[in-house]
Scaffold this active site. Structure first.
Site, PDB file in Angstrom:
ATOM      1  N   LYS A  97       0.856  -1.126  -0.004  1.00  0.00           N
ATOM      2  CA  LYS A  97       0.189   0.035   0.173  1.00  0.00           C
ATOM      3  C   LYS A  97       0.919   1.127   0.083  1.00  0.00           C
ATOM      4  CE  LYS A  97      -3.574   2.555   2.263  1.00  0.00           C
ATOM      5  NZ  LYS A  97      -3.734   3.263   3.683  1.00  0.00           N
ATOM      6  N   GLY A 158      -8.137   9.555  10.079  1.00  0.00           N
ATOM      7  CA  GLY A 158      -8.511   9.744  11.317  1.00  0.00           C
ATOM      8  C   GLY A 158      -9.511  10.810  11.729  1.00  0.00           C
ATOM      9  N   GLY A 185     -10.778   8.253   6.739  1.00  0.00           N
ATOM     10  CA  GLY A 185     -11.897   9.409   7.118  1.00  0.00           C
ATOM     11  C   GLY A 185     -13.140   8.774   7.471  1.00  0.00           C
ATOM     12  N   ASN A 206      -9.430   2.129   9.726  1.00  0.00           N
ATOM     13  CA  ASN A 206      -8.727   1.693  11.083  1.00  0.00           C
ATOM     14  C   ASN A 206      -9.018   2.516  12.187  1.00  0.00           C
ATOM     15  OD1 ASN A 206      -6.706   1.430  12.818  1.00  0.00           O
ATOM     16  ND2 ASN A 206      -5.021   1.680  11.334  1.00  0.00           N
TER      17      ASN A 206
END
Lengths: 259, 389
Positions: A97, A158, A185, A206
Site C-alpha cells: 500500500k 483519522g 476518513g 482503521n
C-alpha cells in the site's frame, strides 16, 4: 457476496482494516477477526519484519490474512520505493500500500511522488495499491502505470468525517478500470455503506475501529455496513429525484385498466 | 530563505499577562466550542479564567489525541553522552561553575550503554549532552548515530545548537530528530538565566530548530523550562513558535516537551513554580491548539502524576531513565543533570501503560526510510541495507 479480485487474487471481504492506534495487539486482533477482513495493513515503520516477536505480526496468522505493508512515513518517492523493496526482501510479500505523505499533520498524499513511486514499483513487479487524494485524473494516471487499485480518501486520515470527497469519488468509480478502495476518513458504518452503495469495490477502515469503546463490535458493525452497501449497489440503488412521484398518480384514470 | 521566527511581532510578556487577566468565562466557553483554535483562542485557554475549565479541556484533549494518535504511547530512552558544559545556566546541574565529577563517554561506553537499553527493548534513543564541542564534537555525535543506527531506527539529539552543515552531517548518518528548548522565550529573562557561555545568544538558539529542519531532520522538539517565566506567557510563545514552524517547514514534525524545573545541583529556586493544575492547563491548551504535535512526558514527573497526565495529550514518554553519563546498568557516583522522579524500569512502565489502556510502542521508525550513506554500503557493515542490493 460477489468476489473482489485484485491482481488476480480473490479477496473474500470488501472490508480492509488497518492495525494502528489500538490499545493492544489483542484488541487489534479481536477487531480484525470481527471485521471478517482478509486484507490487513501494517505500517512498515512500526513493525519489525526481522523479529518473530513483533507485537503486531505475531498475533496475525499469515495464512488467514493478506498482510498489506504500507509505506506510511515516506516523504518522497525515493523513500517509499526503498522501504517497499526492503519489506519485500524480508517478508516475501510483493503487495504494497503506497503512501507518500510528506505532510505529517493531515497525512495527505503527495500526488506527484506517489505517481513516480508507483511507476518504479510496478516495473519492479510489485502489486501496488496507492493511497491518493480523490483526484480522478491522478487515478487514471496511476491505472495507466499499472497499479492494482486506486485508494482515494473520503476525508483526511483519522478525521471520521465520512465521504467529504464524494463527488470526485463518484467520478473515479465511474471511470475506473481497476478496483476502487475508499480509504481514510470513514468514522461510522453508514459512511462505509454509502461508499459501497456508490459502487466502491472495497473500503479500508482503521481509526474508527481502534478508538471505539468496543473495537470488535465496531468492526462487526462496519462489516455489516459494507455488506449492506454492496448488496444495495448490486440491487440497483434508486436515483434520488427532485420532485415526488406519487405511487397513485392523479392521471391514472386516462389509462383504462381491466376491471 | 525561509522567514525567521522572532517575537517582535507579538505582545510583550507584560501586555500578554494583562490581556490574559482580562479574559472572561464566556470567552473561554466560546474558544472551547471551536474546532480549529486561533492564536487568540490559545491566549484565552492559557488565561486564569480558563483554569476553571480544566475538566472540559482535558476531555477534549484526550478525545483529540486518541483520534489523531490512537491508544498508543511511544517509549524512548535518553542516553547521556557527557556532562561537560561551557555554559553557566543558573538552573542547571551541569553548570560549568558547579563542582561535580565530569564525564564524557568513549564510543565503546556509548555502545555498551546502548546495548543495555536495546536489551530493555528500546529502539528509540535520545542522545543528550552538555554544551562542550571540545568533549563532544559533531564528528563524535555522527559516529554515535551511525554506530547506533542498526539497533535504534529512531535517534534524536538534545545537545548544543549546531550549524546547518553540521546537522546535515548528522542526518546523513541517520539522525531522526532534534530537541532544543528555548528555556524561556522572554529575551530579557533569558539573558539573566544564561549569563555566560555560547548559550547567552538568545537569537541563535531561537533559530536553531530552523537550521535543523533545513538540514532535513524529520522532527524538532520545542519546549520551555517550566518555572523560569510565567507558564502562561511562555506557553503562548511556545504555541506560536510551533505553529509558525508547522507552516514554514510543513514536512517537519513539531513535537513539544513539558519539563518542569526540579532541584538540580546548586540552590536555584524556580521563581515561577508551575503547579500540577497549571501543568494540566498548559498541556491541554497546547494540545487543543496543536492537535497533531507529538507531546513528550518527562521522567522528571513522579510516577503517580505521570499516570494521570498521560491521557491529557501525551504520545510518548521516557522510561527507566538515567541522567548521568554511563548511568545505565550500574549505580554510579557522578551527579545527574536533574533528579529523576520516576525510577521504574522500562518493562514496569510498559506494563503499567498496558494496564492504563495504552499500547507501548517501542518501534515507530525503520532505518530503511533513511538514505543509505555511502560508507555503509561496504558489505557486512549494515546487513539490512546490503540485503537490498
Amino acid at each position: 457476496m460477489d468476489s473482489l479480485i485484485i491482481a488476480e487474487r480473490k479477496i473474500k471481504s470488501r472490508l480492509f482494516v488497518g492495525t494502528g492506534k489500538f490499545s493492544s495487539p489483542q484488541a487489534m486482533l479481536a477487531a480484525v477477526k470481527a471485521s471478517g477482513a482478509e486484507v490487513v495493513t501494517v505500517a512498515l515503520r512500526r513493525v519489525d519484519l526481522n523479529s518473530p516477536q513483533d507485537p503486531t505480526l505475531s498475533v496475525l496468522q499469515p495464512k488467514e490474512y493478506l498482510i498489506l505493508p504500507n509505506t506510511s512515513g515516506a516523504r518522497d518517492a525515493e523513500e517509499a520505493v526503498r522501504v517497499a523493496k526492503l519489506a519485500r526482501t524480508l517478508s516475501k510479500i510483493n503487495w504494497v500500500k503506497l503512501e507518500v505523505t510528506p505532510d505529517p499533520r493531515y497525512l495527505l498524499p503527495d500526488p506527484i511522488e506517489t505517481l513516480k513511486a508507483a511507476e518504479v514499483l510496478v516495473k519492479d513487479g510489485f502489486v501496488v495499491l496507492p493511497y491518493i487524494n480523490a483526484d480522478p485524473i491522478l487515478a487514471k494516471r496511476l491505472e495507466e502505470v499499472g497499479t492494482a487499485t486506486v485508494m482515494p480518501l473520503g476525508a483526511p486520515i483519522g478525521t471520521n468525517q465520512g465521504l467529504r470527497t464524494r463527488d470526485n469519488i463518484r467520478i473515479i468509480i465511474e471511470q475506473a478500470g481497476v478496483p476502487v478502495v475508499v480509504d481514510a476518513g470513514m468514522g461510522a458504518p453508514s459512511h462505509a455503506a454509502e461508499a459501497m452503495e456508490m459502487g466502491a469495490d472495497a473500503v479500508l477502515v482503521n481509526t474508527a475501529l481502534a478508538v471505539a469503546c468496543h473495537p470488535d463490535k465496531m468492526a462487526a458493525a462496519f462489516k455489516q455496513g459494507v455488506e449492506a452497501g454492496r448488496l444495495a449497489y448490486l440491487a440497483g440503488v434508486a436515483e434520488p429525484k427532485e420532485v415526488a412521484e406519487a405511487s397513485s398518480p392523479l392521471t391514472g384514470f386516462l389509462t383504462p385498466t381491466e376491471n | 530563505m525561509k522567514n525567521m521566527f522572532c517575537l517582535e511581532a507579538y505582545d510583550s510578556p507584560a501586555v500578554l499577562q494583562k490581556k490574559m487577566e482580562a479574559v472572561i468565562p464566556e470567552q473561554v466557553e466560546a474558544s472551547l466550542a471551536t474546532a480549529q483554535l486561533t492564536e487568540q483562542d490559545l491566549l484565552i485557554l492559557l488565561s486564569p479564567a480558563a483554569g476553571a475549565y480544566l475538566e472540559t479541556m482535558a476531555q477534549r484533549a484526550w478525545a483529540l489525541t486518541r483520534r489523531r494518535f490512537g491508544r498508543i504511547m511511544k517509549l524512548y530512552a535518553p542516553l547521556y553522552l557527557s556532562n561537560e558544559c561551557t555554559n553557566a545556566c543558573l538552573y542547571c546541574g551541569f553548570n560549568q561553575q558547579h563542582d561535580l565529577a565530569r564525564k564524557t563517554l568513549k564510543i565503546e561506553e556509548v555502545l555498551q550503554q546502548a546495548k543495555y537499553l536495546s536489551q530493555q527493548g528500546f529502539q528509540n534513543l535520545l542522545l543528550v549532552s552538555g554544551e562542550s564541542r571540545q568533549h563532544v564534537p559533531v564528528k563524535f555525535l555522527a559516529e554515535c548515530v551511525h554506530r547506533l543506527k542498526p539497533r535504534f531506527p529512531e535517534i534524536s539529539i538534545e545537545v548544543y545548537p549546531l550549524e546547518i552543515e553540521e546537522y546535515q552531517q548528522l542526518t546523513e548518518a541517520g539522525l531522526f530528530g532534534l530537541i532544543i528548548y528555548q528555556e524561556t522565550y522572554d529575551a530579557e529573562l533569558y539573558q539573566k538565566y544564561h549569563p555566560a557561555g555560547k548559550k547567552n545568544n538568545y537569537t541563535y538558539r531561537l533559530q536553531t530548530p530552523q537550521r535543523g529542519a533545513e538540514a532535513g531532520v524529520r522532527q524538532v522538539g520545542l519546549g520551555v523550562l517550566l518555572g523560569l517565566q510565567d507558564f502562561r506567557v511562555d506557553g503562548y510563545y511556545l504555541g506560536r513558535h510551533a505553529r509558525f514552524f508547522e507552516k514554514q517547514f510543513w514536512k517537519t514534525i513539531v513535537g513539544i516537551s513539558f519539563p518542569r524545573l526540579r532541584q538540580a545541583t546548586g540552590d536555584f529556586v524556580p521563581p515561577y513554580p508551575v503547579s500540577d493544575a497549571q501543568l494540566v492547563q498548559l498541556v491541554t491548551a497546547l494540545r487543543l491548539f496543536l492537535p497533531d504535535a507529538p507531546f513528550s512526558l518527562s521522567t522528571r514527573e513522579p510516577e503517580h502524576l505521570r499516570k494521570h497526565l498521560l491521557p491529557l495529550g501525551f504520545t510518548q514518554i521516557s522510561a527507566g531513565s538515567r541522567t548521568t553519563p554511563g548511568g545505565y546498568g550500574k549505580e554510579n557516583s557522578e551527579l545527574p543533570q536533574f533528579q529523576v522522579e520516576d525510577t521504574r524500569g522500562a518493562k514496569a512502565i510498559a506494563r503499567e501503560l498496558e494496564l492504563a489502556g495504552f499500547e507501548p510502542i517501542w518501534k515507530d521508525w525503520d532505518e530503511s526510510f533513511d538514505r543509505v550513506p555511502a560508507q555503509t554500503k561496504e558489505p557486512g557493515k549494515l546487513s539490512r541495507y546490503s540485503k537490498l542490493d
